[in-house]
Motif scaffolding. Structure first.
Motif, PDB file in Angstrom:
ATOM      1  N   GLY A  59       1.354   1.096   3.527  1.00 25.40           N
ATOM      2  CA  GLY A  59       0.954   0.093   2.540  1.00 25.40           C
ATOM      3  C   GLY A  59       2.111  -0.563   1.831  1.00 25.40           C
ATOM      4  O   GLY A  59       1.985  -1.692   1.344  1.00 25.40           O
ATOM      5  N   ILE A  60       3.248   0.128   1.752  1.00 22.81           N
ATOM      6  CA  ILE A  60       4.416  -0.475   1.102  1.00 22.81           C
ATOM      7  C   ILE A  60       5.435  -0.987   2.119  1.00 22.81           C
ATOM      8  O   ILE A  60       6.552  -1.332   1.760  1.00 22.81           O
ATOM      9  CB  ILE A  60       5.083   0.490   0.097  1.00 22.81           C
ATOM     10  CG1 ILE A  60       5.564   1.765   0.778  1.00 22.81           C
ATOM     11  CG2 ILE A  60       4.131   0.794  -1.041  1.00 22.81           C
ATOM     12  CD1 ILE A  60       6.399   2.655  -0.113  1.00 22.81           C
ATOM     13  N   GLY A  61       5.028  -1.047   3.406  1.00 21.03           N
ATOM     14  CA  GLY A  61       5.850  -1.701   4.410  1.00 21.03           C
ATOM     15  C   GLY A  61       6.838  -0.840   5.166  1.00 21.03           C
ATOM     16  O   GLY A  61       7.733  -1.358   5.834  1.00 21.03           O
ATOM     17  N   VAL A  62       6.697   0.492   5.111  1.00 27.18           N
ATOM     18  CA  VAL A  62       7.583   1.363   5.889  1.00 27.18           C
ATOM     19  C   VAL A  62       7.162   1.255   7.354  1.00 27.18           C
ATOM     20  O   VAL A  62       5.975   1.275   7.672  1.00 27.18           O
ATOM     21  CB  VAL A  62       7.509   2.822   5.389  1.00 27.18           C
ATOM     22  CG1 VAL A  62       8.354   3.738   6.260  1.00 27.18           C
ATOM     23  CG2 VAL A  62       7.938   2.904   3.931  1.00 27.18           C
ATOM     24  N   ASN A  63       8.161   1.115   8.245  1.00 29.56           N
ATOM     25  CA  ASN A  63       7.801   0.915   9.666  1.00 29.56           C
ATOM     26  C   ASN A  63       7.202   2.178  10.276  1.00 29.56           C
ATOM     27  O   ASN A  63       7.375   3.285   9.788  1.00 29.56           O
ATOM     28  CB  ASN A  63       8.980   0.373  10.478  1.00 29.56           C
ATOM     29  CG  ASN A  63       9.969   1.434  10.900  1.00 29.56           C
ATOM     30  OD1 ASN A  63       9.929   2.565  10.433  1.00 29.56           O
ATOM     31  ND2 ASN A  63      10.855   1.070  11.778  1.00 29.56           N
ATOM     32  N   GLU A  64       6.463   1.987  11.355  1.00 32.48           N
ATOM     33  CA  GLU A  64       5.668   3.063  11.945  1.00 32.48           C
ATOM     34  C   GLU A  64       6.527   4.209  12.482  1.00 32.48           C
ATOM     35  O   GLU A  64       6.116   5.368  12.410  1.00 32.48           O
ATOM     36  CB  GLU A  64       4.754   2.511  13.043  1.00 32.48           C
ATOM     37  CG  GLU A  64       3.661   3.459  13.467  1.00 32.48           C
ATOM     38  CD  GLU A  64       2.755   3.935  12.321  1.00 32.48           C
ATOM     39  OE1 GLU A  64       2.398   5.135  12.325  1.00 32.48           O
ATOM     40  OE2 GLU A  64       2.404   3.134  11.441  1.00 32.48           O
TER      41      GLU A  64
END
Length: 182
Positions: A59-64
């Motif tokens: 949700g805060i944009g950390v990559n998979e």
């Protein structure tokens, strides 16, 4: 500035419940997130932890790739608590701090602990984990959790004291996904 995000959780009865997650915006617009969850020491808590931590990171944009590594290491640490902390630890905590460049996850219990267990990814283990008798440690299904955590994270620290519990700190530099087009 503090924003509120929400994630859905499923309680023990399978009912979906929304949980607010408070996010502080740092200069530059990248959020800093801190949260702590306390779970009863039971196996059902591990997938709940994975869901909350994973949804928050995504949700805060950390990559998979970063999310997958963090979740694998945290799952190993939480599973160890559930299986090994003993009856003196009815609960355990998972605290996470995420900023623009890194994620730290701390797993703590007040269980029975272990003598001589102080390990760090930057040093050698003070006592080696082994598998069941007759099974080489590298092939055993049990006893590889710390090695898995070290493979996924940039730094792993384990502190355990008999009768006082165990504290695991997982640190990882994270990468962010580019913003989605509006």
């Amino acid at each position: 500035m503090i924003d509120t995000a929400r994630t859905n959780l499923f309680d023990y009865d399978g009912v979906s419940r929304e949980m607010p997650i408070y996010v502080r915006q740092q200069s530059g617009g990248i959020p800093k997130v801190r949260f702590c969850l306390v779970f009863e020491r039971e196996l059902v808590s591990v997938p709940v932890m994975r869901r909350v931590l994973g949804d928050t990171l995504r949700g805060i944009g950390v990559n998979e790739d970063s999310v997958a590594d963090i979740l694998l290491a945290a799952t190993e640490a939480c599973t160890n608590v559930v299986l090994h902390a003993g009856q003196s630890a009815p609960a355990y905590s998972v605290a996470a701090t995420v900023d623009d460049a890194a994620c730290r996850v701390e797993i703590s219990d007040s269980g029975r602990g272990c003598a001589g267990r102080r390990q760090s990814a930057r040093g050698h283990a003070s006592s080696a984990a082994t598998g069941p008798p007759g099974v080489p440690g590298s092939l055993a299904e049990s006893g590889r959790g710390f090695a898995i955590m070290r493979a996924c994270m940039d730094e792993v620290t384990l502190r355990s004291t008999p009768g006082r519990g165990t504290h695991v700190v997982l640190d990882k530099r994270i990468h962010r996904e580019p913003p989605l087009a509006a």
